[in-house]
Design a protein around this motif. Structure first.
Motif, PDB file in Angstrom:
ATOM      1  N   GLN A 115     -40.206   8.499  29.800  1.00 47.13           N
ATOM      2  CA  GLN A 115     -40.144   7.335  30.679  1.00 47.13           C
ATOM      3  C   GLN A 115     -40.552   7.741  32.100  1.00 47.13           C
ATOM      4  O   GLN A 115     -39.756   8.276  32.861  1.00 47.13           O
ATOM      5  N   THR A 116     -41.791   7.465  32.445  1.00 47.02           N
ATOM      6  CA  THR A 116     -42.319   7.866  33.752  1.00 47.02           C
ATOM      7  C   THR A 116     -41.587   7.175  34.893  1.00 47.02           C
ATOM      8  O   THR A 116     -41.347   7.775  35.943  1.00 47.02           O
ATOM      9  N   ALA A 117     -41.207   5.919  34.685  1.00 50.48           N
ATOM     10  CA  ALA A 117     -40.520   5.181  35.754  1.00 50.48           C
ATOM     11  C   ALA A 117     -39.188   5.833  36.105  1.00 50.48           C
ATOM     12  O   ALA A 117     -38.794   5.862  37.276  1.00 50.48           O
ATOM     13  N   VAL A 118     -38.493   6.363  35.117  1.00 51.03           N
ATOM     14  CA  VAL A 118     -37.216   7.029  35.377  1.00 51.03           C
ATOM     15  C   VAL A 118     -37.447   8.307  36.182  1.00 51.03           C
ATOM     16  O   VAL A 118     -36.679   8.639  37.091  1.00 51.03           O
ATOM     17  N   VAL A 119     -38.521   9.033  35.865  1.00 50.24           N
ATOM     18  CA  VAL A 119     -38.849  10.256  36.600  1.00 50.24           C
ATOM     19  C   VAL A 119     -39.145   9.929  38.062  1.00 50.24           C
ATOM     20  O   VAL A 119     -38.714  10.635  38.981  1.00 50.24           O
TER      21      VAL A 119
END
Length: 322
Positions: A115-119
């Motif tokens: 999950q790129t958004a969480v990163v």
């Protein structure tokens, strides 16, 4: 003013704050009660002519600044303001350690699930701006005390993040083939360019007095994901991949310092001792060139060195890779 003190106020362009403070301090530093308060002025009515027009002396006592002087005295906040902005972030408080650990854990979980958004969210809360910018600033100024404090703060933060992500990696399943994790195990030339750009953009925004949260994202994008990935890999038993993630972390940290020193100098930050500044910069540059050489030779030695081998072959024995 009370106590027989006098107060003087003036409005000056940003690029003249540095020499003005130095001249005032040199003249009045021995006078009891002397202090300088610098405030940012958003608007002035009526408009004030440029300082060069006001300070030009008919008698020729003071020469107007040359083009070279104008270029190297950019519109930035003063060195004193930079110190004030960075001072609080160098204190090892529980909030600093807690925020570093939480940002690393969030980044680790985000990379594990792809999950790129969480990163990205983890980068926003990471408080690594202060010690990272302080390292480049200390090298530029030749300030040993600032350099030691920044290195201690940054090292403690990195170790705390590694310890907690290591513990996380021991209790959850880690798939090294997930793209978000795999990308933190190989250093590409683009990663070096990204870290250099992050360092330069971070210093440029920081020296302009931009939002610290905005600048922090630029720095955290190069530091937090490799730290979290290394902790996960070490905790799951993938030691080779863990060392490769640490190599990416070291490369990014070196790039940020090289770009940071150059950008601080271009912004007109005055070194106290050019010998110390140039010596530290040459050390960082030599390390960077060494890392570039290792990255350039990765494909040549990839088949023989486990540190630079392909992620798929390194993870071939794990259940996730079967």
């Amino acid at each position: 003013m009370p106590d027989e003190l006098e107060k003087f106020s003036c409005v000056v362009p940003s690029r003249t704050i540095e020499p003005l403070i130095a001249e005032l301090a040199g003249t009045f530093k021995d006078i009891a009660g002397f202090s300088v308060l610098v405030l940012q002025v958003e608007a002035v009515l009526p408009e004030i002519p440029e300082l060069e027009e006001l300070s030009s002396s008919p008698s020729g006592e003071r020469k107007p600044p040359s083009k070279l002087e104008v270029f190297f005295t950019r519109d930035r906040i003063s060195t004193n303001e930079l110190y004030d902005d960075i001072e609080a972030s160098l204190v090892l408080r529980p909030n600093y350690l807690l925020t570093v650990v939480l940002s690393a854990l969030i980044a680790a979980l985000g990379m594990r699930s792809g999950q790129t958004a969480v990163v990205i969210g983890a980068m926003i809360i990471a408080p690594l701006l202060g010690p990272t910018m302080a390292m480049a600033m200390a090298a530029t100024l030749g300030d040993r005390s600032l350099g030691r404090r920044s290195m201690v703060t940054l090292t403690v933060g990195i170790l705390a993040a590694l310890a907690f992500t290591f513990a996380l990696g021991m209790f959850i399943e880690v798939d090294p083939l997930v793209a978000e994790l795999r990308n933190r195990t190989i250093v590409h030339p683009a990663d070096i360019a990204l870290a250099l750009a992050c360092g330069a953009a971070g210093v440029l925004a920081f020296s302009q007095g931009a939002s610290l949260s905005l600048v922090g994202v630029m720095i955290a994008v190069a530091l937090v994901p490799p730290i979290a990935a290394a902790g996960l890999f070490f905790g799951s038993g993938e030691h080779i991949l863990g060392f490769r993630a640490l190599f990416l972390l070291a490369t990014n940290l070196v790039c940020i310092n090289v770009a940071g020193i150059v950008t601080f100098l271009v912004q007109g930050l005055p070194p106290r001792n050019w010998r110390i500044t140039s010596g530290i910069f040459l050390i960082w540059l030599a390390i960077l060139l060494l890392f570039i050489g290792l990255v350039g030779g990765r494909f040549a030695i990839g088949g023989n060195s486990p540190l630079f081998s392909n992620v798929t072959s390194s993870a071939a024995g794990t259940p996730a890779a079967r």
